[in-house]
Design an enzyme around this catalytic site. Structure first.
Site, mmCIF file in Angstrom:
data_model
loop_
_atom_site.group_PDB
_atom_site.id
_atom_site.type_symbol
_atom_site.label_atom_id
_atom_site.label_comp_id
_atom_site.label_asym_id
_atom_site.label_seq_id
_atom_site.Cartn_x
_atom_site.Cartn_y
_atom_site.Cartn_z
ATOM 1 N N LYS A 154 34.809 76.331 9.672
ATOM 2 C CA LYS A 154 34.491 74.908 9.527
ATOM 3 C C LYS A 154 35.781 74.096 9.493
ATOM 4 C CE LYS A 154 34.068 72.010 6.305
ATOM 5 N NZ LYS A 154 34.612 70.851 7.060
ATOM 6 N N GLU A 229 44.448 78.581 -0.284
ATOM 7 C CA GLU A 229 45.786 78.028 -0.012
ATOM 8 C C GLU A 229 45.691 76.550 -0.355
ATOM 9 O OE1 GLU A 229 48.312 79.751 0.699
ATOM 10 O OE2 GLU A 229 47.437 81.642 1.364
ATOM 11 N N CYS A 263 51.448 70.838 2.908
ATOM 12 C CA CYS A 263 51.350 71.453 1.584
ATOM 13 C C CYS A 263 52.710 71.946 1.104
ATOM 14 C CB CYS A 263 50.348 72.596 1.616
ATOM 15 S SG CYS A 263 50.663 73.744 2.951
ATOM 16 N N GLU A 356 50.606 65.386 -5.980
ATOM 17 C CA GLU A 356 50.861 65.660 -4.567
ATOM 18 C C GLU A 356 50.498 64.392 -3.782
ATOM 19 O OE1 GLU A 356 48.123 68.205 -2.426
ATOM 20 O OE2 GLU A 356 49.796 69.151 -1.386
HETATM 21 P P1 NAD Z 1 40.281 68.908 1.228
HETATM 22 O O1 NAD Z 1 40.327 69.861 0.091
HETATM 23 O O2 NAD Z 1 39.732 67.568 1.004
HETATM 24 O O3 NAD Z 1 39.447 69.524 2.459
HETATM 25 C C1 NAD Z 1 39.743 70.791 2.998
HETATM 26 C C2 NAD Z 1 38.493 71.338 3.674
HETATM 27 O O4 NAD Z 1 37.507 71.570 2.666
HETATM 28 C C3 NAD Z 1 37.869 70.413 4.699
HETATM 29 O O5 NAD Z 1 37.374 71.171 5.789
HETATM 30 C C4 NAD Z 1 36.723 69.795 3.916
HETATM 31 O O6 NAD Z 1 35.674 69.360 4.755
HETATM 32 C C5 NAD Z 1 36.283 70.944 3.040
HETATM 33 N N1 NAD Z 1 35.547 70.586 1.827
HETATM 34 C C6 NAD Z 1 35.602 69.413 1.143
HETATM 35 N N2 NAD Z 1 34.746 69.450 0.088
HETATM 36 C C7 NAD Z 1 34.170 70.673 0.099
HETATM 37 C C8 NAD Z 1 33.225 71.316 -0.741
HETATM 38 N N3 NAD Z 1 32.695 70.715 -1.807
HETATM 39 N N4 NAD Z 1 32.845 72.586 -0.451
HETATM 40 C C9 NAD Z 1 33.379 73.227 0.616
HETATM 41 N N5 NAD Z 1 34.261 72.657 1.450
HETATM 42 C C10 NAD Z 1 34.676 71.404 1.200
HETATM 43 O O7 NAD Z 1 41.777 68.871 1.787
HETATM 44 P P2 NAD Z 1 42.356 67.982 2.978
HETATM 45 O O8 NAD Z 1 42.442 66.584 2.482
HETATM 46 O O9 NAD Z 1 41.635 68.283 4.247
HETATM 47 O O10 NAD Z 1 43.809 68.626 3.105
HETATM 48 C C11 NAD Z 1 44.846 68.287 2.286
HETATM 49 C C12 NAD Z 1 45.046 69.313 1.175
HETATM 50 O O11 NAD Z 1 45.182 70.613 1.736
HETATM 51 C C13 NAD Z 1 46.325 69.087 0.401
HETATM 52 O O12 NAD Z 1 46.089 69.265 -0.982
HETATM 53 C C14 NAD Z 1 47.255 70.175 0.904
HETATM 54 O O13 NAD Z 1 48.273 70.544 0.040
HETATM 55 C C15 NAD Z 1 46.308 71.280 1.164
HETATM 56 N N6 NAD Z 1 46.879 72.233 2.121
HETATM 57 C C16 NAD Z 1 47.298 73.439 1.671
HETATM 58 C C17 NAD Z 1 47.884 74.342 2.569
HETATM 59 C C18 NAD Z 1 48.349 75.700 2.113
HETATM 60 O O14 NAD Z 1 48.491 76.572 2.964
HETATM 61 N N7 NAD Z 1 48.563 75.928 0.833
HETATM 62 C C19 NAD Z 1 48.033 73.998 3.898
HETATM 63 C C20 NAD Z 1 47.605 72.733 4.323
HETATM 64 C C21 NAD Z 1 47.009 71.869 3.404
#
Ligand code: NAD
Length: 455
Positions: A154, A229, A263, A356
């Protein structure tokens, strides 16, 4: 079926519409993946390896097209997008070698032979963010396929386009229908369903710590395997005895890369006080010299933020009290633009240093000596990446070991390589991606005892 309007961040215009998946679409995709699992796990190691090379070739053939799509949809510089699609190819090639190398152990025991096998998990659900859409997806897809799992992926609703292309490319490359399924839709509906689904053996998630916490809790209901992650607030520690110019010139790329939506962003720059003025002088030149603009222009180093919401969130950190030292440039007009911004001096207790931001704002935090640098670096709930700059090798290694983070670099800001493990300490996550370690998270160890001297 309703549609997702996909917006191009550099213009704020809709660039595509794709079907908006719902829970029924997830159920159907999981059923296809479950059906395909028996056949995929039975593919011989040689053939599975060949299919993964074919997938790498197929992505490589469309490298420029996929890079352009990613650059437009995520608002990232085309040079970065080319590198990311290159990494996708490299990741499939790296794990193409894995099917023949999923070795087990033989363990000396009484009365027979004991051996272990690395069995695939089954259907793996993958939930990924919008900042490195295809690259992060493939950090999960490649080891999962290599180990014999089937997949429901997804992508983030903001950036579904390259993942949807990958689903088609996989079939063209020769993978059976149902091995790799993609459902684009909202996280609270499609992501949630994947996490709850009884036929999904594992969820591999990349995203925010907040959403990751909810996923871990929901996955507990079915004792699903989970890798997370999550977010970061990484420290770039610059000691006075470092090559200050090299550290300062490298710092903008490490925090303003991908417009700070990374991230691994080294968004806390810790500088030894005696070197602060000299460091800031070099940093100012580097930040003001950054080329911020059209993602599709070759010279661009930073594009816009992903969305109007993100622009508003990032802007909220630049309140009247924020100690702005200097800013770079950003275009006017449509699009979600925010100029790279350096704050100095910041206390590690300030909101800008604790949260962050996920945008191009860096906090420079002065420190006195090694002990204080390590204490400040560790004073955060996160622990994803970080850097240490010094010419003193012993101090560099002491600091790299003492800072509680999964990925460290010395006199460099490198975070991610296909062949080395990546992941977080503390609230930055659970598990490791890439390198040899990722395969552990897509297999179960099975122990078999064969009695050779009676039963
Ligand atoms: P997010 O957590 O809002 O969304 C990530 C994914 O989760 C999306 O596909 C979203 O649709 C899905 N999602 C949202 N709510 C959900 C739920 N209740 N149940 C299941 N899935 C759900 O994050 P974002 O805004 O897309 O990305 C930014 C964040 O990602 C930042 O905090 C960043 O640090 C982190 N990130 C971490 C890494 C790593 O490898 N550690 C890499 C890239 C981004």
């Amino acid at each position: 079926m309703s549609a997702i309007e996909v917006v191009e961040p550099a213009t704020a215009e809709v660039m595509a519409e794709v079907p908006r998946g719902d829970a029924d679409d997830v159920d159907a995709a999981v059923a296809r993946a479950k059906e395909a699992f028996g056949e995929w796990r039975a593919v011989t190691p040689e053939d599975r390896s060949a299919l993964m090379h074919a997938l790498a070739d197929a992505v490589d053939e469309r490298r420029e097209e996929l890079a352009t799509l990613e650059a437009r949809n995520a608002g990232k510089p085309i040079g970065d997008a080319r590198g990311e699609i290159g990494m996708v190819v490299e990741t499939f090639r790296y794990y193409a070698a894995a099917p023949q190398r999923l070795l087990g152990d033989t363990i000396p025991v009484a009365g027979g032979v004991d051996m272990t096998f690395r069995e695939p998990l089954g259907v793996v659900g993958m939930i990924v963010p919008w900042n490195f859409p295809l690259t992060i997806a493939c950090w999960k897809v490649a080891p999962a396929l290599a180990a014999g799992n089937t997949i429901v992926l997804k992508p983030a609703a903001l950036t579904p386009l390259t993942a949807l292309e990958l689903e088609k490319i996989a079939v063209q490359a020769g993978l059976a229908e149902g091995v790799l399924n993609v459902v684009a839709g909202p996280g609270s509906v499609c992501g949630q369903r994947l996490v709850e689904h009884p036929d999904v053996a594992k969820v591999a998630f990349t995203g925010s710590t907040e959403v990751g916490r909810g996923i871990a809790a929901a996955a507990a209901q079915t004792i699903k395997r989970v890798t997370l992650e999550l977010g970061g607030k990484s420290a770039n520690v610059v000691f006075a005895d470092a090559d200050l110019e090299a550290a300062a010139v490298a710092a903008p790329g490490a925090v303003f890369g991908n417009a700070g939506q990374d991230c691994c962003a080294r968004s806390r720059i810790l500088v030894e006080r005696s070197a602060l003025d000299q460091f800031m002088g070099h940093l100012e030149g580097a930040v003001k010299g950054m080329s911020v603009g059209d993602p599709l222009a070759d010279e661009t180093e930073m594009g816009p933020l992903i969305s109007a919401d993100q622009l508003e969130t990032v802007g909220s950190y630049l309140d009247d009290e924020a100690p702005v030292a200097f800013r770079g440039s950003a275009p006017d007009g449509p699009g979600f633009w925010f100029a790279p911004t350096v704050l100095c001096p910041v206390s590690n207790d300030d909101r800008q240093a604790r949260e962050e931001i996920f945008g191009p704002i860096a906090s420079v935090i002065p420190f006195e000596g090694e002990e204080e640098a390590i204490a400040i670096a560790n004073d955060t709930p996160y622990g994803l990446s970080g850097s240490v700059w010094t010419r003193d090798g012993a101090k560099a290694l002491r600091a790299a070991r003492a800072i509680e983070t999964g990925v460290m670099s010395i006199n460099s800001n490198t975070s991610v390589r296909v062949s080395t493990p990546f992941g977080g300490f503390k609230q930055s996550g659970v598990g490791r991606e890439l390198g040899p370690h990722a395969l552990d998270h897509y297999t179960e160890v099975k122990n078999v005892y064969y009695a050779t001297e009676g039963s």
